[in-house]
Write a protein that holds these residues in place. Structure first.
Motif, PDB file in Angstrom:
ATOM      1  N   LEU A   6       0.835  -1.205   0.000  1.00  0.00           N
ATOM      2  CA  LEU A   6       0.000   0.000   0.000  1.00  0.00           C
ATOM      3  C   LEU A   6       0.870   1.255   0.000  1.00  0.00           C
ATOM      4  O   LEU A   6       0.567   2.239  -0.698  1.00  0.00           O
ATOM      5  CB  LEU A   6      -0.926  -0.011   1.217  1.00  0.00           C
ATOM      6  CG  LEU A   6      -1.907   1.163   1.337  1.00  0.00           C
ATOM      7  CD1 LEU A   6      -2.849   1.210   0.138  1.00  0.00           C
ATOM      8  CD2 LEU A   6      -2.710   1.056   2.631  1.00  0.00           C
TER       9      LEU A   6
ATOM     10  N   LEU B 189       2.171   1.878  -3.473  1.00  0.00           N
ATOM     11  CA  LEU B 189       1.156   2.340  -4.419  1.00  0.00           C
ATOM     12  C   LEU B 189       0.698   3.761  -4.138  1.00  0.00           C
ATOM     13  O   LEU B 189       0.401   4.519  -5.066  1.00  0.00           O
ATOM     14  CB  LEU B 189      -0.053   1.398  -4.392  1.00  0.00           C
ATOM     15  CG  LEU B 189       0.140   0.018  -5.018  1.00  0.00           C
ATOM     16  CD1 LEU B 189      -1.058  -0.869  -4.725  1.00  0.00           C
ATOM     17  CD2 LEU B 189       0.343   0.136  -6.520  1.00  0.00           C
ATOM     18  N   TYR B 190       0.619   4.148  -2.856  1.00  0.00           N
ATOM     19  CA  TYR B 190       0.061   5.460  -2.519  1.00  0.00           C
ATOM     20  C   TYR B 190       1.141   6.495  -2.220  1.00  0.00           C
ATOM     21  O   TYR B 190       1.282   7.492  -2.923  1.00  0.00           O
ATOM     22  CB  TYR B 190      -0.890   5.322  -1.334  1.00  0.00           C
ATOM     23  CG  TYR B 190      -1.543   6.630  -0.950  1.00  0.00           C
ATOM     24  CD1 TYR B 190      -2.402   7.281  -1.838  1.00  0.00           C
ATOM     25  CD2 TYR B 190      -1.277   7.227   0.272  1.00  0.00           C
ATOM     26  CE1 TYR B 190      -2.983   8.497  -1.507  1.00  0.00           C
ATOM     27  CE2 TYR B 190      -1.863   8.444   0.619  1.00  0.00           C
ATOM     28  CZ  TYR B 190      -2.713   9.072  -0.274  1.00  0.00           C
ATOM     29  OH  TYR B 190      -3.285  10.274   0.050  1.00  0.00           O
TER      30      TYR B 190
ATOM     31  N   ARG C  92      -4.852   0.079  -5.669  1.00  0.00           N
ATOM     32  CA  ARG C  92      -5.096   0.628  -4.331  1.00  0.00           C
ATOM     33  C   ARG C  92      -6.334   0.021  -3.671  1.00  0.00           C
ATOM     34  O   ARG C  92      -6.399  -0.056  -2.441  1.00  0.00           O
ATOM     35  CB  ARG C  92      -5.228   2.147  -4.423  1.00  0.00           C
ATOM     36  CG  ARG C  92      -3.925   2.832  -4.804  1.00  0.00           C
ATOM     37  CD  ARG C  92      -4.093   4.339  -4.883  1.00  0.00           C
ATOM     38  NE  ARG C  92      -2.860   4.986  -5.319  1.00  0.00           N
ATOM     39  CZ  ARG C  92      -2.742   6.293  -5.502  1.00  0.00           C
ATOM     40  NH1 ARG C  92      -3.778   7.095  -5.282  1.00  0.00           N
ATOM     41  NH2 ARG C  92      -1.590   6.814  -5.901  1.00  0.00           N
TER      42      ARG C  92
END
Length: 656
Positions: free
Chosen positions: A50, A53-54, A84
């Motif tokens: 995560l 990805l973010y 996400r």
């Protein structure tokens, strides 16, 4: 990151296999350590995925691991879609599962099936991860059925209890009804695209929407509407939407840790996630969205009412799950997919917290679950009390709690969904989620007040042994209470209004209610202040809490009088709107009666009586008659031959 993805999904599976097959060799401590480490590793790696990805701006990954089979050009593959949406689900699933694993060490310490239970819950985690990480319908269906199978094993974990066996069979059969629709929906997808791959199917969504299906001759149905409704029927089973909800309250027959896992992070969230993942299809069918929102609205309000009359501590929380799933479903139907997933996330934390707090109470009271036999537990269980209070406040959407941000945003999204117009669907949806706020506050604090406040109703023997549960149980409560209290403050803006999901969720401009809400969003603090003047949500929740206090602490004699005065309504709620009778006596009973008729009339009388035994008896009677012609005397045979020859010659002369 591919190695991370494989490790995330395979670590719980490996741990489940070791604990399940080699439980005797590694012992009880070995079973819980191997599974906790496996799920813990998955959680840490999920957080890193995560983060990549973010925060690090990494790109989503969609790739196949291997091809399982190819049939007439249809490729059946195993692969991952890591964006996400799936990454957020991976973090939620693994974190809640990790808390449940730790909690189980204390809750199940004296159970004979200790190693088996750890194997099952780790396998449950693997199944849910396979579902949320899949990039195709085949793997989705594998995870879908795997969570159903493991839930069957866990609900009936105490297989010597007749009620547990009834409950797991009920869950299994009701989910088969939903899964029948689900697999038909997948078949429809394959029919129009000849593919199981998400990307291919979504790329062809417009062409599916342009075609019709004639289910009944002469009556065309839009193909994408039929497919989406069939897929949603599967979600109704997994995510317990009426009338396929009847299995979820009975799942309380399983141990409390699995109740938390099923209701918070696995199984019931699968349907919500699936519809959000299928947003490119659902967005092209307002008919399917209307079906989704009406079913969700009915479940949100009417299932919540049932929580008011329940006396089992776990069943009250179970009906709150039904109601909150209804809220998520309403958001899906309003095209506010991000709001549904956001509420799924916050709900996972505070619902797991409430179930584990209920388990702490059950242990402290020597497995007593009737809230009428509790009371005044605040001074005996201080940690359980305060964590349960945080969970209850989050559930009712108390300002500032995680549930407040997700539920208020969800209700505003339904209110502002312009595509619904001002017709009956709009009013059904909006009034249901609005009135559900009062109902949620009423049953939540009825439970809280009856358990922790008021007169102590335990017997003296139980009271003398009541004390706070050990740290292995209270530590997960504290760790779950933290996100239940604060996570909404710093996640509402990116998740709902900051484009967090990117291309993972597709919403048409006409349906983009969250986009319009985002234009007026000015931070978490302003959202909090806005809630006091934007509508009646806060005041309905406060009224529910006050009503619970007045009825169950101030005037505890009133509920019995109200139940007597409105006995017909009370009986309707007590009988759960007779849905159980519909399924048990109607659906299951009807099936048994049809089977009995086919057995007696069809098998015994027609097949056995006429075809099998009848034919055999006829042959036996014919053989008995013909047997008398076989005397064994030569002159009898010669005489028969002469008679036959004479008749034959007479026939020839007659013909000529």
């Amino acid at each position: 990151m591919h190695s991370f993805h494989l490790t995330i999904v395979l670590a719980p599976l490996a741990a489940a296999i070791i604990a399940g097959l080699f439980g005797r060799q590694i012992g009880r401590a070995g079973a819980h350590w191997i599974t906790i480490l496996g799920v813990g590793l998955s959680f840490v790696l999920s957080v890193l995925v995560l983060k990549n990805l973010y925060w690090d701006g990494g790109a989503a990954e969609n790739y196949n691991l291997y091809t399982w089979a190819v049939s007439d050009g249809l490729r059946m593959e195993v692969g991952f879609l890591i964006d996400r949406l799936s990454a957020l689900m991976m973090v939620v699933v693994t974190f809640v599962s990790l808390m449940v694993h730790i909690y189980t060490v204390g809750y199940m310490k004296d159970d004979a099936g200790y190693q088996r239970f750890f194997s099952y819950i780790s396998l449950f985690t693997f199944s849910m991860l396979m579902l949320v990480m899949s990039n195709n319908f085949l793997q989705l269906f594998f995870g879908w059925e795997a969570v159903g199978l493991v839930s069957y094993l866990l609900i009936g974990f105490w297989y010597t209890k007749e009620s547990a066996i009834f409950a797991n069979l009920k869950a299994f059969l009701v989910n088969r009804v939903g899964d029948f629709g689900f697999i038909l929906g997948i078949a429809g997808v394959v029919t129009f695209t000849n593919s199981l791959d998400y990307a291919t199917v979504f790329a062809n969504a417009d062409s599916i929407a342009a075609q019709n299906i004639e289910i009944f001759a002469g009556t065309p149905w839009n193909a994408i509407s039929v497919i989406c409704i069939l897929l949603f029927i599967g979600a109704m089973g997994k995510s317990a939407q009426a009338p396929l909800h009847v299995w979820l309250p009975d799942s309380m027959e399983g141990p409390t840790p699995i109740s938390a896992l099923i209701h918070a992070a696995t199984m019931v969230t699968a349907g919500i996630f699936m519809v959000a993942r299928m947003s490119p299809l659902f967005e092209l069918s307002e008919t399917a969205l209307a079906v989704v929102i009406v079913i969700g609205a009915f479940t949100a309000f009417f299932m919540g009412l049932l929580g008011i009359v329940q006396n089992d501590i776990k069943r009250v929380i179970a009906y709150s799950t039904l109601s909150q799933l209804g809220y998520m479903t309403v958001a899906l139907g309003a095209s506010a997919y991000g709001a549904a997933i956001f509420h799924l996330m916050t709900h996972a934390f505070f619902k797991a917290l409430l179930f584990l707090a209920a388990g702490s109470v059950i242990i402290a009271l020597h497995h007593e679950q009737d809230i009428r036999k509790m009371g005044g537990l605040k001074k005996y269980l201080p940690i359980t009390y305060w964590t349960a209070l945080i969970g209850s406040l989050a559930l009712i959407g108390f300002p500032g709690s995680a549930g407040f941000f997700s539920k208020d945003a969800l209700i505003e999204a339904v209110r502002d969904s312009h595509w619904l117009g001002q017709g009956p669907i709009y009013w059904i949806a909006y009034l249901s989620v609005l009135l559900g706020v009062f109902v949620t506050a009423l049953y939540s604090f009825r439970l809280f007040f009856l358990v922790f406040h008021g007169k102590e109703r335990m017997d003296d023997e139980v009271k003398s042994h009541v004390h706070e549960t050990p740290w292995v149980i209270t530590a997960p409560l504290i760790l779950l209470a933290i996100p239940s209290a604060i996570i909404g403050w710093f996640t509402i803006e990116p998740v709902l209004f900051g484009g967090f999901f990117g291309d993972a969720i597709v919403v048409t401009s006409a349906h983009d209610v969250l986009g319009r809400m985002g234009e007026e969003f000015h931070g978490s603090w302003n959202f909090l202040k806005h809630s006091f003047v934007a509508g009646p949500v806060f005041y309905l929740a406060a009224a529910g809490v006050f009503t619970a206090w007045f009825l169950y602490l101030k005037r505890p004699e009133l509920p019995a009088k109200i139940a007597t005065r409105f006995s017909a309504i009370y009986r309707l709620l007590e009988q759960k709107y007779y849905f159980d009778d519909l399924w048990i006596k109607g659906f299951a009973g009807g099936g048994r009666r049809i089977g009995q008729f086919l057995w007696t009339r069809g098998d015994e009388q027609l097949i056995d009586g006429v075809l099998v035994n009848g034919t055999a008896n006829s042959v036996a009677r014919l053989a008995t008659t013909l047997r008398h012609l076989q005397t064994g005397y030569l002159y009898h045979y010669a005489f028969a031959m002469v008679i036959a020859l004479t008749l034959f010659l007479g026939w020839l002369l007659w013909m000529h």
